[in-house]
Design an enzyme around this catalytic site. Structure first.
Site, mmCIF file in Angstrom:
data_model
loop_
_atom_site.group_PDB
_atom_site.id
_atom_site.type_symbol
_atom_site.label_atom_id
_atom_site.label_comp_id
_atom_site.label_asym_id
_atom_site.label_seq_id
_atom_site.Cartn_x
_atom_site.Cartn_y
_atom_site.Cartn_z
ATOM 1 N N GLU A 41 1.017 -1.044 0.070
ATOM 2 C CA GLU A 41 0.112 -0.035 0.049
ATOM 3 C C GLU A 41 0.933 1.195 -0.221
ATOM 4 O OE1 GLU A 41 -0.762 -2.191 2.739
ATOM 5 O OE2 GLU A 41 -2.186 -3.202 1.843
ATOM 6 N N TYR A 89 7.510 2.267 -7.527
ATOM 7 C CA TYR A 89 6.784 1.276 -7.474
ATOM 8 C C TYR A 89 6.357 0.774 -9.176
ATOM 9 C CZ TYR A 89 6.926 1.902 -2.600
ATOM 10 O OH TYR A 89 7.065 2.168 -1.240
#
Length: 177
Positions: free
Chosen positions: A135, A147
């Protein structure tokens, strides 16, 4: 059977999650990388305060996670005697999950977060889960960029995920197969 029970009693990680201390070279600098210990919690909390100005995790959360040596790996990165980063990951049969990653502001932008993420992704690939998840704060565009660069895809938004700030989080996942 007795060996597994003994590992649980001794809080020893299974061989697959063993992590001997090592030197990690990032750019032109060498760092010391090792498994996180309870003695590292104060430095980890200070590091989080420097980044988030509030602590998403408290001492009890770290203590709890560090006891889960059968399915988790928490690593700390040092420059000399100063902790400059840490990362944690749970490993399950089908999914690995990055629980926490932090790099002190003075060392951000040097590839440390990327190196730690690549290390955990490689560990997950070795252990066999089908995907790795995490998350990220919806307003943390720098982390989201990293990411994405590593192959993670955007997922659903979790409204009010961060208790202390009521901030939103985005689920992200990367296939490992």
């Amino acid at each position: 059977m007795f060996r597994k029970f003994k590992q649980w009693l001794d809080n020893e990680p299974p061989e697959a999650l063993a992590f001997p201390p090592q030197t990690l070279r990032i750019g032109d600098q060498g760092f010391q990388l090792r498994r996180m210990h309870n003695d590292d919690i104060d430095a980890a909390l200070d590091l989080e305060k420097a980044i988030y100005h509030d602590t998403p995790w408290d001492r009890l959360a770290f203590l709890s996670e560090l006891r889960k040596t059968q399915r988790s790996l928490y690593l700390v990165l040092f420059a000399e005697a100063q902790m400059v980063a840490f990362i944690g990951c749970w490993f399950g049969k089908d999914e690995a999950h990055i629980t926490n990653i932090a790099v002190t502001p003075a060392y951000q932008g040097r590839g440390i977060g990327e190196a730690l993420m690549k290390l955990m992704i490689a560990k997950a690939e070795d252990l066999g889960p089908r995907e790795i998840t995490l998350e990220v704060r919806t307003d943390n565009l720098v982390a989201q960029h990293l990411y994405h660069k590593l192959g993670f895809q955007d997922g659903e938004i979790r409204r009010g995920y961060y208790v202390s700030t009521h901030g939103d989080a985005m689920d992200m996942r990367k296939s490992l197969v």
